[in-house]
Design a protein around this motif. Structure first.
Motif, PDB file in Angstrom:
ATOM      1  N   HIS A 103     -18.838 -14.076  -7.896  1.00  0.00           N
ATOM      2  CA  HIS A 103     -18.911 -12.692  -8.384  1.00  0.00           C
ATOM      3  C   HIS A 103     -17.521 -12.103  -8.596  1.00  0.00           C
ATOM      4  O   HIS A 103     -17.210 -11.603  -9.685  1.00  0.00           O
ATOM      5  N   TRP A 104     -16.699 -12.154  -7.565  1.00  0.00           N
ATOM      6  CA  TRP A 104     -15.380 -11.514  -7.674  1.00  0.00           C
ATOM      7  C   TRP A 104     -14.451 -12.309  -8.578  1.00  0.00           C
ATOM      8  O   TRP A 104     -13.629 -11.734  -9.298  1.00  0.00           O
ATOM      9  N   LYS A 124     -15.097 -11.501 -12.326  1.00  0.00           N
ATOM     10  CA  LYS A 124     -14.487 -10.253 -12.792  1.00  0.00           C
ATOM     11  C   LYS A 124     -13.052 -10.492 -13.262  1.00  0.00           C
ATOM     12  O   LYS A 124     -12.617  -9.976 -14.296  1.00  0.00           O
ATOM     13  N   GLY A 165     -12.308 -16.832  -7.329  1.00  0.00           N
ATOM     14  CA  GLY A 165     -12.803 -15.973  -6.259  1.00  0.00           C
ATOM     15  C   GLY A 165     -12.390 -16.466  -4.887  1.00  0.00           C
ATOM     16  O   GLY A 165     -12.031 -15.669  -4.007  1.00  0.00           O
ATOM     17  N   ALA A 192     -18.283  -7.987   1.882  1.00  0.00           N
ATOM     18  CA  ALA A 192     -17.879  -7.846   0.483  1.00  0.00           C
ATOM     19  C   ALA A 192     -18.337  -9.051  -0.336  1.00  0.00           C
ATOM     20  O   ALA A 192     -18.801  -8.903  -1.481  1.00  0.00           O
ATOM     21  N   GLY A 250     -21.243  -9.263  -3.364  1.00  0.00           N
ATOM     22  CA  GLY A 250     -21.074  -9.970  -4.627  1.00  0.00           C
ATOM     23  C   GLY A 250     -22.179 -10.980  -4.871  1.00  0.00           C
ATOM     24  O   GLY A 250     -22.678 -11.128  -5.992  1.00  0.00           O
TER      25      GLY A 250
END
Length: 226
Positions: free
Chosen positions: A32-33, A36, A60, A88, A92
């Motif tokens: 997820h991170w 981005k 990530g 966190a 995600g």
């Protein structure tokens, strides 16, 4: 040995399930991170969905490791702070559940397509290796390199609550990307969870070899490379 099947053995099995779930959340959070950042660095995309997914996971994990290293340099290795890092990543993972499920469905559909004898042979070898690796990941940590370096340094950092210079260890001077992730696993789970993280790295390596050979040479070269 019938005596081996007891509530204790069931507890061990449950522990492995929890470790695997923990690692799946980690890698989904990495995806997820990392996605981005990858979308900002390469707005046009990086190729196939599998390539994008692998790049996102690598990016990530590097970001998470950098954050964990920064926390260590600030002397902030506390249980609740490390739990926030995991939360966190879990957030995600929750956000990416549909995208990851879609990727798994596409990979499964590709695996069920027309395959040759060579493809079946390669798949059999991969499955055997993964089963062997899973057995090793679920076994007690006994390997010298793991006990003297890969898990030893994170344990020292956790015990001291910070990432200190260790002049007596040459290994402590290398970039500790994986060791920072092991540190999170040791803080929230145990050494076996760190070994399952390593198995995740092995799966990513096999997928990367598959995708690279499939794109650069021929579609049938992917499984052979993996």
């Amino acid at each position: 040995d019938p005596g081996a099947f007891s509530p204790r053995s069931l507890a061990f099995c449950l522990g492995h399930v929890l470790d695997c779930a923990f690692v799946l959340v980690l890698f989904a959070g990495f995806y997820h991170w990392g996605a981005k950042v990858c979308r900002r660095l390469a707005p046009a995309g990086l190729g196939s969905p599998l390539t994008q997914g692998l790049c996102a996971c690598c990016m990530g994990e590097a970001l998470a490791a950098a954050w964990l290293m920064a926390l260590g340099l600030l002397g902030l290795y506390r249980g609740w702070i490390l739990s926030l890092v995991f939360l966190a990543l879990a957030y995600g993972a929750l956000r990416e559940r549909e995208a990851l499920a879609s990727l798994v469905r596409r990979l499964w559909a590709a695996a069920l397509g027309k395959v040759s004898f060579l493809d079946l042979l390669c798949l059999a070898v991969l499955c055997a290796v993964l089963l062997s690796a899973a057995a090793a990941a679920g076994a007690p940590v006994t390997e010298w390199d793991t006990l003297a370096y890969h898990l030893a340094l994170p344990k020292i950092y956790l015990a001291q609550g910070a990432l200190h210079r260790l002049p007596w260890s040459a290994c402590a001077h290398s970039p500790q990307n994986s060791e920072m992730v092991y540190l999170l696993a040791l803080a929230l789970r145990d050494g076996l969870a760190a070994q399952w993280v390593n198995l995740g790295h092995g799966v990513m390596l096999a997928l990367a070899a598959y995708e690279l050979a499939r794109r650069r040479f021929a579609p049938r070269a992917g499984l052979l490379a993996a």
